[in-house]
Structures are given as C-alpha cells and as structure tokens.
Design a protein around this motif. Structure first.
Motif, PDB file in Angstrom:
ATOM      1  N   THR A 148     -13.442 -10.071  -1.099  1.00 47.16           N
ATOM      2  CA  THR A 148     -13.586  -8.564   0.619  1.00 47.16           C
ATOM      3  C   THR A 148     -12.398  -8.009   0.850  1.00 47.16           C
ATOM      4  N   GLY A 149     -12.557  -7.147   2.012  1.00 54.83           N
ATOM      5  CA  GLY A 149     -11.304  -5.973   1.610  1.00 54.83           C
ATOM      6  C   GLY A 149     -10.123  -5.883   2.143  1.00 54.83           C
ATOM      7  N   GLY A 150      -9.180  -5.123   2.209  1.00 54.31           N
ATOM      8  CA  GLY A 150      -8.163  -4.990   2.258  1.00 54.31           C
ATOM      9  C   GLY A 150      -7.598  -4.327   1.157  1.00 54.31           C
ATOM     10  N   ASP A 183     -11.822   3.120   0.951  1.00 52.85           N
ATOM     11  CA  ASP A 183     -10.727   2.475   0.062  1.00 52.85           C
ATOM     12  C   ASP A 183     -11.197   1.102   0.115  1.00 52.85           C
ATOM     13  N   TYR A 184     -10.746   0.028   1.856  1.00 47.28           N
ATOM     14  CA  TYR A 184     -10.012  -0.759   1.697  1.00 47.28           C
ATOM     15  C   TYR A 184     -11.760  -1.865   1.856  1.00 47.28           C
ATOM     16  N   GLN A 185     -12.439  -1.215   1.912  1.00 49.33           N
ATOM     17  CA  GLN A 185     -13.655  -2.073   2.382  1.00 49.33           C
ATOM     18  C   GLN A 185     -14.069  -2.845   1.288  1.00 49.33           C
ATOM     19  N   ALA A 186     -15.218  -3.812   1.479  1.00 50.22           N
ATOM     20  CA  ALA A 186     -15.387  -4.699   0.246  1.00 50.22           C
ATOM     21  C   ALA A 186     -16.505  -3.800  -0.425  1.00 50.22           C
ATOM     22  N   ASN A 187     -17.597  -3.067  -0.025  1.00 49.64           N
ATOM     23  CA  ASN A 187     -18.355  -2.786  -0.725  1.00 49.64           C
ATOM     24  C   ASN A 187     -17.510  -1.711  -1.761  1.00 49.64           C
ATOM     25  N   THR A 188     -16.275  -1.422  -1.858  1.00 47.39           N
ATOM     26  CA  THR A 188     -16.041   0.338  -2.602  1.00 47.39           C
ATOM     27  C   THR A 188     -14.916  -0.829  -3.106  1.00 47.39           C
ATOM     28  N   ILE A 189     -14.115  -1.791  -2.895  1.00 42.16           N
ATOM     29  CA  ILE A 189     -13.252  -2.694  -4.360  1.00 42.16           C
ATOM     30  C   ILE A 189     -14.530  -3.499  -5.224  1.00 42.16           C
ATOM     31  N   VAL A 237     -14.792 -16.805  -5.380  1.00 40.45           N
ATOM     32  CA  VAL A 237     -14.818 -16.153  -4.260  1.00 40.45           C
ATOM     33  C   VAL A 237     -13.386 -15.159  -4.049  1.00 40.45           C
ATOM     34  N   LEU A 238     -13.105 -14.083  -3.605  1.00 41.38           N
ATOM     35  CA  LEU A 238     -11.753 -14.060  -3.822  1.00 41.38           C
ATOM     36  C   LEU A 238     -11.372 -12.879  -3.019  1.00 41.38           C
ATOM     37  N   HIS A 239     -10.508 -13.556  -1.816  1.00 41.00           N
ATOM     38  CA  HIS A 239     -10.248 -13.392  -0.646  1.00 41.00           C
ATOM     39  C   HIS A 239      -9.077 -12.538  -0.396  1.00 41.00           C
ATOM     40  N   GLU A 269      -6.801 -15.001   9.882  1.00 39.62           N
ATOM     41  CA  GLU A 269      -8.042 -14.321   9.945  1.00 39.62           C
ATOM     42  C   GLU A 269      -8.669 -14.264   7.724  1.00 39.62           C
ATOM     43  N   ALA A 270      -9.757 -14.912   7.717  1.00 39.63           N
ATOM     44  CA  ALA A 270     -10.129 -14.988   6.245  1.00 39.63           C
ATOM     45  C   ALA A 270     -11.615 -15.248   6.280  1.00 39.63           C
ATOM     46  N   PHE A 271     -11.784 -14.400   5.404  1.00 41.43           N
ATOM     47  CA  PHE A 271     -13.332 -13.970   5.266  1.00 41.43           C
ATOM     48  C   PHE A 271     -14.340 -14.455   6.573  1.00 41.43           C
ATOM     49  N   GLY A 272     -13.938 -13.395   7.957  1.00 38.16           N
ATOM     50  CA  GLY A 272     -14.565 -13.464   8.799  1.00 38.16           C
ATOM     51  C   GLY A 272     -14.002 -14.345   9.625  1.00 38.16           C
ATOM     52  N   TYR A 273     -13.517 -15.665   9.074  1.00 34.54           N
ATOM     53  CA  TYR A 273     -13.167 -16.777  10.027  1.00 34.54           C
ATOM     54  C   TYR A 273     -11.610 -16.270  11.007  1.00 34.54           C
ATOM     55  N   TYR A 274     -11.599 -16.853  11.931  1.00 31.25           N
ATOM     56  CA  TYR A 274     -10.251 -17.151  12.328  1.00 31.25           C
ATOM     57  C   TYR A 274      -9.726 -18.681  12.571  1.00 31.25           C
ATOM     58  N   PHE A 275      -8.874 -18.728  11.930  1.00 34.91           N
ATOM     59  CA  PHE A 275      -7.965 -20.563  11.735  1.00 34.91           C
ATOM     60  C   PHE A 275      -6.893 -20.884  13.228  1.00 34.91           C
TER      61      PHE A 275
END
Length: 343
Positions: A148-150, A183-189, A237-239, A269-275
């Motif tokens: 994921t990004g960040g 720089d923080y987008q998942a594609n870039t990472i 999966v690394l998030h 929030e993690a991988f687009g889901y909200y808990f």
C-alpha cells in the motif's frame, strides 16, 4: 544476557540509564548521516549542555567524528551499534513489550523500534529499516508482494536491499493511486522496491476511490483485469495503518459518508477499509485491487505503522485478526499496551 541486564538494573541503575542515553545518541547520529548539536539535542529532548558532555565523551572514545559541519558516526561507532543490536531491545524493555502484544493479538511476530515516529523523522526511518528486515525474512523465490502507500512504506522502500537480485519476484500496488504526493503512492513504492531488489513490478493506473459504475466499467478492461488478478494472487501483503477520518478526507470521501463513518465510530483505515475500535469493518470503498476476502486468504500480512497518535488505530486493525506480523515503534506500542491494560 537478560539476567546480566537485570543485575545491572538492580545494582547499577544509573549505569543502564547512561548506556541507553549514549546508545540513542550514536543511533540518532548514524541514522541522520550528519547532524548538528542543536538538532540532535532537540530530537533527543536533551539540553545542549548535557549533550555536549556526552558527545565529547563519545568523540574521545573514537565513536563520533565532530567538525564544523556537524557530527557523524565513526566506523568504530557503527561496529559498536551492530554489536549492541542483539540485546538493545532487552536494554530498552522492548522484548517483553513485543511478546505481550504478540500474545494478546495472536500474531506470529512483533518488532518494536525505539522512539516516536510522530515527532522524530529518525524513528520513522528506523521503522522503515525494521520493516524492510521483516519483509526480507519472509520473502521467498518468485513471490508476489502487494504494497500500500504512505510515508512509512516509502521509508521502507528506500531502505530495502537484497544481496542477490530477486529476478523472479514481483512488487505490485495493493490498490489504485491515492491523491497525495507521488512519492507516497503505492505505484511509486512498488516500483522503488522492485528497482532496489532487482525484481519486477506492475503498476495499476486507476484512481483509488471509484464509484460502483466506474469500478464495473474498469474491471471489463482486459489489461486492468490482468494486473488486478496478479495483485490478488500476492503471497505477501505489506500495508500501513491510518486514522480513519484523516484518510477519508485525504481520499476526498463525501462529507455525508464521513458523517456516517463518524456515527459508526470508524477509528482506523487499512488497505481501503475502515474499522471501529473492535476491529469490525464499518465502511469500504469500491477499488480495483485487494479486497477484504483477498486479505483473509493471504499467506503473510505485515502491518507497519508507528507514532503515539496511531496506537488506537493499530490496535483496532490488529483486532480484525488477519495480520501475521506488526512492525511499530515504542510510542505506539506503549499506547497499545495501555489499551490492552484497560480491557
């Protein structure tokens, strides 16, 4: 080794305090490459007078090099830190904290680094280093790794290295792009990780947040469907983990949806889901990428997040129960432990 430190703590507690202080000074200097005394004092919450005495001692021992440009660690200082690494967690009491959190949430492994990523860029850099070590430990031949990004994942990517090229491995974004710094987008990472390890990568050039109609339309495209199938086949999966409201606003979620999530007490929030606080999913977004059912079937799921402010969010995602490993920092871990004590 544990018993020796226990004895020191009982008989010479001041010695252990001094050892910790000098260890932290050396580690901060190493992480920053070159640093001035004022900046170092602020990052360690020490007065310049106290820091000057300590750095003069370390220079006299040949562990620090100091000149007009600032301070940097010597080769001897670097070797000393490497020698201390096997037991520095015991020295800081982090080993016991790792085991407490691991057992409480039923994880396979927990890694805690000293510091607070909220206030120290060096702690965040160290968090990235520990995350890259955790990933290297579980990564095998021909693995697909979805990320994921960040900002924390970006630090990890920049420190990921392997001794031999991973020609058969693939790095892929777990989801579409997030509307923030490139720089923080998942594609870039994902591409950075692949380039630093000699692996291959695929990119997903779609928005992170899709309407149901847009999602259905995109999934009809053969190229999109192909890369999504690769993403959903990931063994690892690394998030990261974020604050629910912060991430929702960053993704420009409709205010009505944000209000609904607040009413449902969305916390993390993690991988687009909200808990919520109990780890229950209270909201999800249509996205081309990993789905919750994919996460639940993934062989290895690694969370990397730190900072005192994220303690509650990390605990909420751990309660969801599908992470295998957690890499965090001391400030977040202490907050998590306090939450555990209140339960």
């Amino acid at each position: 080794m544990q018993s020796l430190i226990d004895i020191q703590q009982q008989l010479l507690p001041d010695l252990l305090i001094v050892m910790k202080k000098r260890y932290l000074i050396l580690r901060q200097v190493m992480l920053s490459d070159m640093i001035g005394r004022r900046t170092l004092a602020a990052s360690l919450n020490l007065t310049e007078r106290v820091l000057r005495a300590e750095t003069d001692f370390l220079k006299g021992q040949g562990l620090l090099l100091i000149d007009a440009a600032g301070m940097r660690i010597s080769d001897a200082g670097r070797r000393l830190l490497e020698d201390m690494e096997p037991f520095y967690k015991t020295m800081f009491g982090l080993s016991d904290l790792e085991e407490r959190i691991r057992a409480h949430f039923g994880l396979k492994g927990v890694t805690i680094v000293p510091g607070d990523s909220d206030t120290s860029p060096y702690a965040k850099r160290e968090l990235g280093r520990a995350g890259s070590a955790a990933l290297r430990k579980v990564m095998g031949k021909d693995d697909v790794v979805a990320v994921t990004g960040g900002s924390t994942l970006a630090h990890l990517a920049n420190q990921l290295m392997t001794q031999t090229p991973l020609k058969g491995n693939w790095f892929v974004p777990a989801r579409g792009g997030l509307g923030e710094s490139l720089d923080y987008q998942a594609n870039t990472i994902a591409s950075t990780m692949a380039k630093r390890t000699g692996a291959q990568y695929r990119l997903l050039h779609v928005p992170d947040h899709l309407s149901d109609e847009a999602y259905m339309s995109l999934m009809q495209e053969p190229n999109i469907r192909e890369i999504v199938e690769v993403i959903r086949s990931a063994r690892i999966v690394l998030h990261g983990i974020g604050d629910a409201m912060v991430m929702a606003r960053r993704r420009r979620v409709d205010e009505s949806v944000i209000n609904a999530m607040e009413a449902e007490k969305a916390l993390a929030e993690a991988f687009g889901y909200y808990f919520d606080r109990n780890g229950a999913v209270v909201h999800k977004m249509s996205t081309a990428g990993l789905r919750l059912e994919d996460i639940m079937e993934t062989e290895v799921v690694i969370a990397i997040a730190g900072g005192r402010s994220k303690g509650e969010a990390i605990a909420a995602v751990m309660r969801f129960g599908h992470d295998d490993m957690l890499v965090t920092d001391e400030a977040a871990a202490l907050e998590i432990a306090a939450i555990m004590d209140r339960e």
